[in-house]
Motif scaffolding. Structure first.
Motif, PDB file in Angstrom:
ATOM      1  N   TYR A   7      27.186  34.220  35.045  1.00  0.00           N
ATOM      2  CA  TYR A   7      27.321  33.585  36.356  1.00  0.00           C
ATOM      3  C   TYR A   7      28.778  33.622  36.762  1.00  0.00           C
ATOM      4  O   TYR A   7      29.642  33.149  36.022  1.00  0.00           O
ATOM      5  N   ASP A   8      29.069  34.195  37.900  1.00  0.00           N
ATOM      6  CA  ASP A   8      30.437  34.253  38.416  1.00  0.00           C
ATOM      7  C   ASP A   8      30.538  33.310  39.612  1.00  0.00           C
ATOM      8  O   ASP A   8      29.987  33.593  40.672  1.00  0.00           O
ATOM      9  N   PRO A   9      31.253  32.192  39.483  1.00  0.00           N
ATOM     10  CA  PRO A   9      31.359  31.249  40.588  1.00  0.00           C
ATOM     11  C   PRO A   9      32.281  31.722  41.711  1.00  0.00           C
ATOM     12  O   PRO A   9      32.380  31.079  42.746  1.00  0.00           O
ATOM     13  N   ALA A  10      32.947  32.848  41.509  1.00  0.00           N
ATOM     14  CA  ALA A  10      33.885  33.348  42.517  1.00  0.00           C
ATOM     15  C   ALA A  10      33.429  34.702  43.036  1.00  0.00           C
ATOM     16  O   ALA A  10      34.204  35.644  43.122  1.00  0.00           O
ATOM     17  N   THR A  11      32.172  34.820  43.398  1.00  0.00           N
ATOM     18  CA  THR A  11      31.676  36.095  43.907  1.00  0.00           C
ATOM     19  C   THR A  11      32.302  36.402  45.262  1.00  0.00           C
ATOM     20  O   THR A  11      32.767  35.508  45.972  1.00  0.00           O
ATOM     21  N   TYR A  12      32.316  37.660  45.606  1.00  0.00           N
ATOM     22  CA  TYR A  12      32.968  38.116  46.841  1.00  0.00           C
ATOM     23  C   TYR A  12      32.154  39.246  47.435  1.00  0.00           C
ATOM     24  O   TYR A  12      31.689  40.132  46.711  1.00  0.00           O
ATOM     25  N   TRP A  13      31.984  39.216  48.731  1.00  0.00           N
ATOM     26  CA  TRP A  13      31.330  40.312  49.437  1.00  0.00           C
ATOM     27  C   TRP A  13      32.332  40.835  50.442  1.00  0.00           C
ATOM     28  O   TRP A  13      32.720  40.133  51.373  1.00  0.00           O
ATOM     29  N   GLY A  14      32.803  42.049  50.244  1.00  0.00           N
ATOM     30  CA  GLY A  14      33.793  42.607  51.148  1.00  0.00           C
ATOM     31  C   GLY A  14      34.134  44.029  50.748  1.00  0.00           C
ATOM     32  O   GLY A  14      33.498  44.618  49.879  1.00  0.00           O
ATOM     33  N   HIS A  15      35.152  44.554  51.363  1.00  0.00           N
ATOM     34  CA  HIS A  15      35.580  45.924  51.102  1.00  0.00           C
ATOM     35  C   HIS A  15      36.160  46.017  49.694  1.00  0.00           C
ATOM     36  O   HIS A  15      36.895  45.135  49.238  1.00  0.00           O
ATOM     37  N   HIS A  16      35.841  47.113  49.019  1.00  0.00           N
ATOM     38  CA  HIS A  16      36.311  47.284  47.635  1.00  0.00           C
ATOM     39  C   HIS A  16      37.826  47.288  47.525  1.00  0.00           C
ATOM     40  O   HIS A  16      38.377  46.949  46.472  1.00  0.00           O
ATOM     41  N   GLU A  17      38.531  47.645  48.579  1.00  0.00           N
ATOM     42  CA  GLU A  17      39.992  47.681  48.507  1.00  0.00           C
ATOM     43  C   GLU A  17      40.584  46.302  48.228  1.00  0.00           C
ATOM     44  O   GLU A  17      41.669  46.205  47.663  1.00  0.00           O
ATOM     45  N   ALA A  18      39.889  45.257  48.611  1.00  0.00           N
ATOM     46  CA  ALA A  18      40.421  43.911  48.398  1.00  0.00           C
ATOM     47  C   ALA A  18      40.646  43.619  46.915  1.00  0.00           C
ATOM     48  O   ALA A  18      41.485  42.791  46.564  1.00  0.00           O
ATOM     49  N   GLU A  19      39.913  44.304  46.041  1.00  0.00           N
ATOM     50  CA  GLU A  19      40.102  44.115  44.600  1.00  0.00           C
ATOM     51  C   GLU A  19      41.521  44.457  44.174  1.00  0.00           C
ATOM     52  O   GLU A  19      42.050  43.886  43.221  1.00  0.00           O
ATOM     53  N   TRP A  20      42.131  45.371  44.890  1.00  0.00           N
ATOM     54  CA  TRP A  20      43.478  45.802  44.519  1.00  0.00           C
ATOM     55  C   TRP A  20      44.527  44.739  44.799  1.00  0.00           C
ATOM     56  O   TRP A  20      45.639  44.810  44.297  1.00  0.00           O
ATOM     57  N   GLY A  21      44.175  43.734  45.602  1.00  0.00           N
ATOM     58  CA  GLY A  21      45.130  42.671  45.901  1.00  0.00           C
ATOM     59  C   GLY A  21      45.556  41.876  44.680  1.00  0.00           C
ATOM     60  O   GLY A  21      46.604  41.244  44.680  1.00  0.00           O
ATOM     61  N   MET A  22      44.744  41.900  43.643  1.00  0.00           N
ATOM     62  CA  MET A  22      45.093  41.199  42.409  1.00  0.00           C
ATOM     63  C   MET A  22      45.554  42.163  41.321  1.00  0.00           C
ATOM     64  O   MET A  22      45.807  41.748  40.192  1.00  0.00           O
ATOM     65  N   SER A  23      45.704  43.427  41.651  1.00  0.00           N
ATOM     66  CA  SER A  23      46.085  44.402  40.622  1.00  0.00           C
ATOM     67  C   SER A  23      47.462  44.116  40.042  1.00  0.00           C
ATOM     68  O   SER A  23      47.728  44.455  38.888  1.00  0.00           O
ATOM     69  N   TRP A  24      48.345  43.463  40.806  1.00  0.00           N
ATOM     70  CA  TRP A  24      49.693  43.161  40.328  1.00  0.00           C
ATOM     71  C   TRP A  24      49.681  42.136  39.185  1.00  0.00           C
ATOM     72  O   TRP A  24      50.643  42.040  38.442  1.00  0.00           O
ATOM     73  N   CYS A  25      48.594  41.375  39.050  1.00  0.00           N
ATOM     74  CA  CYS A  25      48.572  40.400  37.954  1.00  0.00           C
ATOM     75  C   CYS A  25      47.337  40.552  37.060  1.00  0.00           C
ATOM     76  O   CYS A  25      47.105  39.714  36.192  1.00  0.00           O
ATOM     77  N   ALA A  26      46.554  41.618  37.264  1.00  0.00           N
ATOM     78  CA  ALA A  26      45.315  41.778  36.503  1.00  0.00           C
ATOM     79  C   ALA A  26      45.560  42.227  35.069  1.00  0.00           C
ATOM     80  O   ALA A  26      44.744  41.961  34.192  1.00  0.00           O
ATOM     81  N   GLY A  27      46.646  42.924  34.817  1.00  0.00           N
ATOM     82  CA  GLY A  27      46.958  43.347  33.463  1.00  0.00           C
ATOM     83  C   GLY A  27      46.194  44.569  32.978  1.00  0.00           C
ATOM     84  O   GLY A  27      46.216  44.875  31.793  1.00  0.00           O
ATOM     85  N   PHE A  28      45.485  45.239  33.877  1.00  0.00           N
ATOM     86  CA  PHE A  28      44.793  46.457  33.481  1.00  0.00           C
ATOM     87  C   PHE A  28      45.786  47.605  33.468  1.00  0.00           C
ATOM     88  O   PHE A  28      46.666  47.690  34.312  1.00  0.00           O
ATOM     89  N   GLY A  29      45.610  48.506  32.538  1.00  0.00           N
ATOM     90  CA  GLY A  29      46.507  49.649  32.422  1.00  0.00           C
ATOM     91  C   GLY A  29      46.150  50.783  33.367  1.00  0.00           C
ATOM     92  O   GLY A  29      45.143  50.742  34.081  1.00  0.00           O
ATOM     93  N   LYS A  30      46.988  51.795  33.366  1.00  0.00           N
ATOM     94  CA  LYS A  30      46.813  52.958  34.236  1.00  0.00           C
ATOM     95  C   LYS A  30      45.455  53.617  34.016  1.00  0.00           C
ATOM     96  O   LYS A  30      44.807  54.042  34.973  1.00  0.00           O
TER      97      LYS A  30
END
Length: 87
Positions: A7-30
Protein backbone atom coordinates in the motif's frame (compact mmCIF):
# COMPACT_ATOMS: atom_id res chain seq x y z
CA UNK A 1 -6.03 -14.98 0.90
CA UNK A 2 -2.49 -14.87 2.21
CA UNK A 3 -1.12 -12.80 -0.69
CA UNK A 4 1.32 -9.99 0.10
CA UNK A 5 0.02 -6.48 -0.50
CA UNK A 6 1.83 -3.19 -0.87
CA UNK A 7 0.00 0.00 0.00
CA UNK A 8 1.48 3.33 -1.05
CA UNK A 9 -0.18 6.25 0.78
CA UNK A 10 1.49 8.74 -1.56
CA UNK A 11 0.17 7.61 -4.93
CA UNK A 12 0.35 10.05 -7.83
CA UNK A 13 -1.41 10.29 -11.16
CA UNK A 14 0.41 12.54 -13.59
CA UNK A 15 3.07 12.83 -16.24
CA UNK A 16 6.01 10.48 -15.80
CA UNK A 17 8.45 13.39 -16.00
CA UNK A 18 7.34 14.54 -12.56
CA UNK A 19 9.23 11.56 -11.10
CA UNK A 20 12.45 13.27 -12.07
CA UNK A 21 11.71 16.13 -9.67
CA UNK A 22 12.99 13.97 -6.83
CA UNK A 23 15.95 12.53 -8.72
CA UNK A 24 18.31 14.97 -6.97
CA UNK A 25 17.67 13.24 -3.64
CA UNK A 26 16.56 9.74 -4.69
CA UNK A 27 20.04 8.23 -4.49
CA UNK A 28 19.63 6.05 -7.56
CA UNK A 29 22.73 5.60 -9.67
CA UNK A 30 23.29 6.27 -13.35
CA UNK A 31 22.46 2.67 -14.27
CA UNK A 32 18.98 3.05 -12.75
CA UNK A 33 18.20 6.20 -14.75
CA UNK A 34 19.69 4.70 -17.92
CA UNK A 35 17.37 1.71 -17.46
CA UNK A 36 14.46 4.04 -16.84
CA UNK A 37 15.17 5.79 -20.14
CA UNK A 38 15.24 2.45 -21.95
CA UNK A 39 11.64 1.91 -20.84
CA UNK A 40 10.46 5.53 -21.05
CA UNK A 41 12.51 7.59 -23.54
CA UNK A 42 13.17 11.25 -22.82
CA UNK A 43 10.55 13.53 -24.38
CA UNK A 44 11.68 16.51 -26.42
CA UNK A 45 12.19 19.56 -24.22
CA UNK A 46 12.42 17.57 -20.98
CA UNK A 47 15.64 19.25 -19.87
CA UNK A 48 13.93 22.62 -20.27
CA UNK A 49 11.04 21.48 -18.01
CA UNK A 50 13.13 19.62 -15.43
CA UNK A 51 13.96 22.74 -13.35
CA UNK A 52 10.24 23.21 -12.70
CA UNK A 53 9.89 19.65 -11.41
CA UNK A 54 12.99 20.08 -9.24
CA UNK A 55 11.86 23.45 -7.86
CA UNK A 56 8.48 22.05 -6.83
CA UNK A 57 10.08 19.46 -4.55
CA UNK A 58 12.81 21.80 -3.34
CA UNK A 59 10.18 24.33 -2.26
CA UNK A 60 8.28 21.56 -0.50
CA UNK A 61 11.48 20.51 1.29
CA UNK A 62 12.15 24.14 2.24
CA UNK A 63 8.64 24.37 3.68
CA UNK A 64 9.19 21.19 5.69
CA UNK A 65 12.85 21.47 6.68
CA UNK A 66 14.13 25.00 5.91
CA UNK A 67 17.77 25.39 5.02
CA UNK A 68 19.39 25.59 1.59
CA UNK A 69 16.46 24.21 -0.35
CA UNK A 70 15.20 27.74 -1.02
CA UNK A 71 18.37 28.79 -2.86
CA UNK A 72 18.26 25.59 -4.92
CA UNK A 73 14.64 26.23 -5.87
CA UNK A 74 15.42 29.85 -6.70
CA UNK A 75 18.25 28.76 -8.99
CA UNK A 76 16.00 26.30 -10.81
CA UNK A 77 13.22 28.87 -11.21
CA UNK A 78 15.71 31.44 -12.53
CA UNK A 79 16.94 28.85 -15.03
CA UNK A 80 13.37 28.20 -16.12
CA UNK A 81 12.72 31.95 -16.47
CA UNK A 82 15.80 32.38 -18.68
CA UNK A 83 14.50 29.58 -20.91
CA UNK A 84 11.03 31.12 -21.11
CA UNK A 85 12.44 34.59 -21.82
CA UNK A 86 14.04 33.37 -25.06
CA UNK A 87 11.01 31.42 -26.31
Amino acid sequence: EGKPTIYDPATYWGHHEAEWGMSWCAGFGKSFWDGYREVIPEDEGFLDRKPLYDAYHQLNHYNLFGGGYLSSARGDLESLKRFLDVM
